[in-house]
Structure formats: C-alpha cells, structure tokens
Motif scaffolding. Structure first.
Motif, short mmCIF file in Angstrom:
data_model
loop_
_atom_site.label_atom_id
_atom_site.label_comp_id
_atom_site.label_asym_id
_atom_site.label_seq_id
_atom_site.Cartn_x
_atom_site.Cartn_y
_atom_site.Cartn_z
N THR A 186 0.84 -1.20 0.00
CA THR A 186 0.00 0.00 0.00
C THR A 186 0.88 1.24 0.00
O THR A 186 1.85 1.33 0.76
CB THR A 186 -0.93 0.01 1.22
OG1 THR A 186 -1.74 -1.17 1.20
CG2 THR A 186 -1.84 1.24 1.21
N CYS A 215 -3.84 0.26 -2.48
CA CYS A 215 -3.35 -1.07 -2.14
C CYS A 215 -3.36 -1.92 -3.40
O CYS A 215 -4.38 -2.01 -4.09
CB CYS A 215 -4.23 -1.70 -1.06
SG CYS A 215 -3.80 -3.42 -0.67
N ARG A 230 0.80 -4.67 7.24
CA ARG A 230 1.63 -4.26 8.38
C ARG A 230 2.40 -2.99 8.05
O ARG A 230 2.89 -2.82 6.93
CB ARG A 230 2.61 -5.38 8.76
CG ARG A 230 1.93 -6.64 9.28
CD ARG A 230 2.96 -7.72 9.61
NE ARG A 230 2.33 -8.90 10.18
CZ ARG A 230 2.05 -9.06 11.45
NH1 ARG A 230 2.35 -8.11 12.31
NH2 ARG A 230 1.48 -10.18 11.89
N ASN A 231 2.55 -2.13 9.05
CA ASN A 231 3.26 -0.88 8.89
C ASN A 231 4.67 -1.13 8.36
O ASN A 231 5.39 -1.99 8.84
CB ASN A 231 3.32 -0.17 10.24
CG ASN A 231 4.13 1.10 10.19
OD1 ASN A 231 4.13 1.77 9.18
ND2 ASN A 231 4.81 1.42 11.27
N ILE A 253 3.05 5.54 9.18
CA ILE A 253 1.60 5.42 9.05
C ILE A 253 1.06 6.80 8.76
O ILE A 253 1.38 7.77 9.45
CB ILE A 253 0.95 4.87 10.33
CG1 ILE A 253 1.52 3.48 10.67
CG2 ILE A 253 -0.57 4.79 10.19
CD1 ILE A 253 1.03 2.96 11.99
N ARG A 299 2.44 0.19 3.80
CA ARG A 299 2.21 -1.11 4.45
C ARG A 299 2.58 -2.23 3.50
O ARG A 299 2.40 -2.11 2.28
CB ARG A 299 0.73 -1.26 4.85
CG ARG A 299 0.28 -0.31 5.94
CD ARG A 299 -1.17 -0.59 6.37
NE ARG A 299 -2.13 -0.30 5.33
CZ ARG A 299 -2.71 0.89 5.14
NH1 ARG A 299 -2.38 1.92 5.91
NH2 ARG A 299 -3.59 1.06 4.18
N ARG A 300 3.03 -3.32 4.08
CA ARG A 300 3.22 -4.58 3.35
C ARG A 300 2.43 -5.66 4.06
O ARG A 300 2.60 -5.87 5.25
CB ARG A 300 4.70 -4.98 3.31
CG ARG A 300 5.56 -4.09 2.45
CD ARG A 300 6.99 -4.63 2.36
NE ARG A 300 7.81 -3.74 1.54
CZ ARG A 300 7.88 -3.80 0.22
NH1 ARG A 300 7.19 -4.74 -0.42
NH2 ARG A 300 8.63 -2.97 -0.46
#
Length: 206
Positions: A73, A161, A188-189, A193, A184-185
């Motif tokens: 994302t 995303c 997850r951050n 953020i 994010r991957r």
C-alpha cells in the motif's frame, strides 16, 4: 436484369465495386466493455469482496479492508497530478497478469461498475478503458473475478493497495518510484503510518 433495365430506357452512368472484409479470427462473442450496476454478477462480486477483504466503508476507518499477505500500500498524497502515470503503470501491470480471455472488473463503490476485456480497450478506435486506479471521491477497485489480484483505492486515506504476487512483481518498482516509500506490506506498517483528518495529514512513526 441489366438487359431489362437498358431495354426500358435506363442507361449506365457509373459502376460500383464491393469490398468484403474477412477478419482473421472469429468475431468476439461479447462487447469489449459492459456496464454493470443491478446485475447479479455485479452484486455477487461486491459481496465476495466485502467478505474476503472484510471491507468496512467509512470516512475515518483505515485501511478499510484487511489487506492480504501479498499486498503493498502506498500513500497518494501527491494528488491528481500523478493520476495519469498511476493509471499507465497499473494498466500495464494488469495487462501482463490477466489470463487469456479473462475479463477484468472496475468497481466504483455505490456507482456503476464495468466488466471489460483489457486486450480490447484503450487506444485509437477502441472503447475506453473503464475507470481509474486513483480513488476520485469513492472507493475504486480493479479486480479479477476470482479476486486473486487487483487494486483498492481508498479516497479518504488517500492510499492505493495493490494485491496479488504477480501484479506486485509488475508494478511495485514503478509505483514506489512514482509514489514514494511504501506505507504497508501485507497490512503491516512498513515504516510510517499516514492518517488523514480535519487538521491535514499527520505522519506517525512507530
């Protein structure tokens, strides 16, 4: 017939030549683009997206979906100036990943959607490529029918995303160069953020 007509007083003033085009393959059975809004196919795809991604539409719920493990994302804070290049990268990636004769879907939350053949749209003399990856006012999605890959644009988080390992292979480097560091991957951050609120954009570091 010609003799009958000339005998009746008609005279020849011009000739006509006919041309017949023979396509190299059988004509397509369906249109390249079909609008969808009330069709069961459209509702079924949305229902499955809600269920699989736990979609929670809200102006202040981020990221709005449960992002799958094979997803990345990015923040879209640079605005509409990058929309054209964003679409070019996403469309090229989708074209590289779809299977032969596989349709794509563009879904626009609470608006009309489209089913289309990505190999038969865009360019001179062809129907338009439906939609944009940039979420212009509502959630925008490009997805395959089985939801194995696609994009999810969040208009209020101002994020995109991309999910599906094959699609990420095609677009990740280009999108990172265009949009900057990954947010994010796999949900997850990835180092920062972004939150969007009435006071503007705030970066929160873990």
């Amino acid at each position: 017939m010609r003799d009958v007509l000339t005998g009746a007083g008609f005279r020849e003033i011009a000739t006509v030549r006919s041309y017949h085009r023979t396509p190299p393959c059988a004509p397509a059975r369906e249109r390249a683009v079909r609008q969808l809004i009330f069709e069961p196919e459209h509702d079924d795809l949305w229902d499955r997206f809600y269920e699989r991604f736990r979609f929670q539409p809200s102006i202040d719920t981020y990221p709005g979906v449960t992002e799958p493990p094979a997803s990345v994302t990015w923040h879209l804070g640079t605005g509409h100036a990058i929309a054209g290049e964003l679409d070019r990268l996403v469309r090229r990636g989708l074209l590289a990943c779809v299977r032969p004769d596989e349709p794509l879907y563009f879904l626009d939350w609470n608006h009309q959607g489209y089913r289309f053949d990505p190999l038969r749209v865009g360019g001179p003399g062809r129907p338009f490529w439906p939609g944009t990856a940039y979420p212009d006012g509502d959630y925008h999605l490009y997805v395959t029918a089985d939801l194995r890959l696609g994009t999810f644009g969040h208009p209020w988080e101002e994020s995109l995303c991309v999910f599906g390992a094959d699609l990420l292979t095609e677009v990740e480097a280009g999108l990172t160069a265009l949009l900057g560091p990954v947010m994010r991957r796999g949900g997850r951050n990835a180092g920062n953020i972004w939150t969007i609120g009435p006071d503007g954009v705030t970066r929160v570091r873990p």
